[in-house]
Write a protein that holds these residues in place. Structure first.
Motif, PDB file in Angstrom:
ATOM      1  N   SER A 145      43.881  49.540  38.930  1.00 38.61           N
ATOM      2  CA  SER A 145      44.902  50.272  38.189  1.00 38.61           C
ATOM      3  C   SER A 145      45.653  51.243  39.093  1.00 38.61           C
TER       4      SER A 145
ATOM      5  N   LEU B 110      50.942  45.435  40.262  1.00 42.88           N
ATOM      6  CA  LEU B 110      50.854  45.000  38.868  1.00 42.88           C
ATOM      7  C   LEU B 110      50.420  46.180  38.023  1.00 42.88           C
TER       8      LEU B 110
ATOM      9  N   PHE C 288      48.621  35.911  34.709  1.00 42.22           N
ATOM     10  CA  PHE C 288      48.928  37.331  34.898  1.00 42.22           C
ATOM     11  C   PHE C 288      50.386  37.690  34.647  1.00 42.22           C
TER      12      PHE C 288
ATOM     13  N   SER D 137      39.544  48.752  36.809  1.00 36.81           N
ATOM     14  CA  SER D 137      39.590  47.618  37.733  1.00 36.81           C
ATOM     15  C   SER D 137      38.974  46.397  37.057  1.00 36.81           C
TER      16      SER D 137
ATOM     17  N   LEU E  92      47.349  43.917  42.324  1.00 36.91           N
ATOM     18  CA  LEU E  92      46.632  42.655  42.158  1.00 36.91           C
ATOM     19  C   LEU E  92      46.397  42.026  43.527  1.00 36.91           C
ATOM     20  N   HIS E  93      45.126  41.842  43.879  1.00 37.13           N
ATOM     21  CA  HIS E  93      44.738  41.257  45.159  1.00 37.13           C
ATOM     22  C   HIS E  93      44.112  39.886  44.903  1.00 37.13           C
TER      23      HIS E  93
ATOM     24  N   LEU F  14      47.204  44.683  32.833  1.00 37.12           N
ATOM     25  CA  LEU F  14      46.709  43.330  32.613  1.00 37.12           C
ATOM     26  C   LEU F  14      47.010  42.846  31.195  1.00 37.12           C
TER      27      LEU F  14
ATOM     28  N   ARG G  99      41.245  40.496  42.339  1.00 34.24           N
ATOM     29  CA  ARG G  99      40.835  41.876  42.090  1.00 34.24           C
ATOM     30  C   ARG G  99      42.067  42.690  41.711  1.00 34.24           C
ATOM     31  N   TRP G 100      41.991  43.274  40.509  1.00 35.14           N
ATOM     32  CA  TRP G 100      43.069  44.157  40.058  1.00 35.14           C
ATOM     33  C   TRP G 100      42.558  45.590  40.010  1.00 35.14           C
TER      34      TRP G 100
END
Length: 513
Positions: A67, A143, A111, A177, A85-86, A146, A64-65
């Protein structure tokens, strides 16, 4: 392969069916203020060989990203995570370690500059002894964007003959996201992108061999709705199948709701090496009067900063900061190691906040979280910045006995903190409102600038421009110190030797007498 494109407006907004134009090639409509969510579902055998091989050895994998740019969303897409970034991961049940060994290299390839060595070294274990709906391991890294992922995805997912695929990926640069989720139960990979609440045109194109469903929906409160449910109404269209939109209305249980309040954070000045992060909340009133609620803040702290669990174990100290208790901290947390020798990603922290007693009118209040900085690597200019993402702030309220929360069309699970609560917990999210956004919102809209949901600390470090003098001065200091010690030893030896010679003479004279 299935695709779902959803435009969700706020409560009270709606769109007439006549405003949408449905053709064999797609659907188009006017600009509306809405959140857009795109979800692509792929079967395991539809994936590239490299990704297929990796996922075969995985039980659960959720990437999961979020912003770092602050954004607004609407119900039911309310589940929040700190920016960055999770990754939440549960390995397969076999003893084969190939997948774990390949996971970090795959993250780097996908990534970009990801500081991941192996899951054993870089990940932290999640607490899953109380509730089984949590994954096993967690990883986090700030992060910014992307961009590297888009380049990789174009080469892996987009055939050369499909120009629309690359165009769709380019549109993700504006997304707030991105979720990539896989589990062995469904054997499907789900890719979900979210665009913030803003003006955007209704536009979608039909593609062969892909079932595409487009929805233009808004929140609804039907008379028969249950307290734990949310309502949605609007228009649905299956591209290539329907000639016109169909009206729909449905309700579903949801664990994520809007607390109708906001918060902001800042570091108190001066920060020093032991900074204090202050959370400023708009309201001290719980969102529900019918159940027990407690306020929480969930942090994902990068390597350069950490919380001391021993300091947060003092009840009197916690009370002075408007904190109730430290409910969770990932382990282990080295309290002495500098940032540049650490292999783990950092630490996750769940703190229960202690709001002042509420009255009839909601009152703003603050909570303070003591943090500590690690020694950082040398840098040009003698300073380095640590960016700490905004936490996820929410009220955790207990639902009525017997309430069930099955998966709904907009469900978002495995968020790190949801696995630390029971399955009947309802999360009422407090929206992040950075102070700059509140003070300069109109000016920023005119200039097109953005507001970040992060706080930055300026940390003094060794200046590389002056580091050469450190070696010279250190060498001179060591030589001077060695010379001083040698001189002192020689002086002591000289005096001691002289005394022995002098003291021997009287004894000799006495003997002869």
């Amino acid at each position: 392969m299935r695709e779902r494109i959803t435009f969700i407006q706020k409560l009270g907004d709606s769109l007439e069916p006549s405003a949408l134009k449905v053709t064999g090639s797609g659907i188009s409509g006017p600009e509306v203020r809405a959140v857009r969510e795109d979800r692509l579902t792929l079967a395991l055998d539809e994936l590239p060989t490299e990704l297929h091989t990796l996922l075969k050895g995985v039980h659960e994998l959720h990437i999961r990203w979020v912003s770092p740019i602050a954004f607004e969303t609407v119900s039911p897409l309310l589940a929040r995570l700190p920016p960055g970034l999770h990754l939440f991961y549960t390995p397969g049940r076999t003893s084969d370690t190939t997948t774990s060994d390949n996971l970090c290299p795959a993250l780097v390839k996908t990534f970009g500059n990801i500081a991941c060595l192996t899951p054993a070294e870089s990940f932290t274990a999640l607490q899953n002894d109380r509730f089984s709906h949590s994954t096993t391991f967690q990883y986090f890294q700030p992060l910014e964007s992307l961009s590297h992922f888009f380049s990789y995805a174009k080469g892996q997912l987009c055939p050369a003959s499909d120009s629309s695929c690359a165009t769709r990926l380019d549109s993700l640069t504006q997304a707030s996201s991105l979720d990539v989720s896989y589990d062995t139960i469904s054997h499907t990979l789900k890719i979900t992108a979210l665009w913030p609440y803003q003006r955007q045109a209704i536009q979608a194109t039909a593609r062969s061999q892909i079932r595409t469903e487009v929805g233009v929906l808004s929140s609804e409160i039907p008379p028969s709705i249950e307290p734990h449910e949310l309502g949605i109404s609007g228009l649905l269209t299956v591209l290539g199948q329907d000639s016109k939109p169909s009206a729909t209305m449905f309700t579903f249980p949801s664990r994520h709701r809007d607390a109708q309040s906001g918060f902001s954070t800042k570091f108190l000045e001066p920060t020093g090496l032991h900074p204090t992060l202050q959370i400023q909340l708009d309201s001290n009133r719980p969102p529900s009067d019918d159940s027990y609620c407690s306020a929480h803040a969930y942090f994902t702290l990068p390597r350069g900063v950490f919380a001391d669990k021993y300091q947060l174990a003092d009840d009197l100290f916690l009370a002075s900061k408007n904190l109730t208790a430290l409910r969770y901290i990932s382990q282990p947390v080295d309290l002495e190691a500098p940032e540049y020798v650490m292999k783990q990603w950092g630490s996750a922290v769940l703190l229960e906040l202690s709001p002042p007693p509420s009255s009839e009118k909601a009152q703003p209040w603050t909570a303070e979280i003591p943090l500590h900085l690690r020694y950082l690597s040398p840098a040009q200019g003698g300073y380095a910045n640590i960016e700490v993402p905004y936490p996820a702030v929410f009220w955790a309220c207990a639902a009525e006995e017997g309430t069930l929360f099955p998966n709904n069309p907009f469900e978002r699970v495995n968020l790190g903190y949801d696995g630390l609560f029971g399955p009947r917990t309802v999360f009422w999210h407090v929206d992040p409102h950075p102070q700059q956004q509140q003070q300069q919102q109109q000016q920023q809209e005119q200039k097109g600038s953005v507001v970040r949901a992060t706080n930055t600390i300026r940390v003094p470090v060794l200046d590389l421009d002056k580091a050469q003098w450190v070696n010279v001065v250190t060498a001179i200091t060591v030589l001077l110190g060695f010379g001083w010690v040698a001189w002192k030893l020689f002086s002591v030896y000289s005096r001691s030797g002289h005394q022995r010679v002098v003291s021997s003479e009287p004894n000799k004279d006495k003997k002869w007498q």
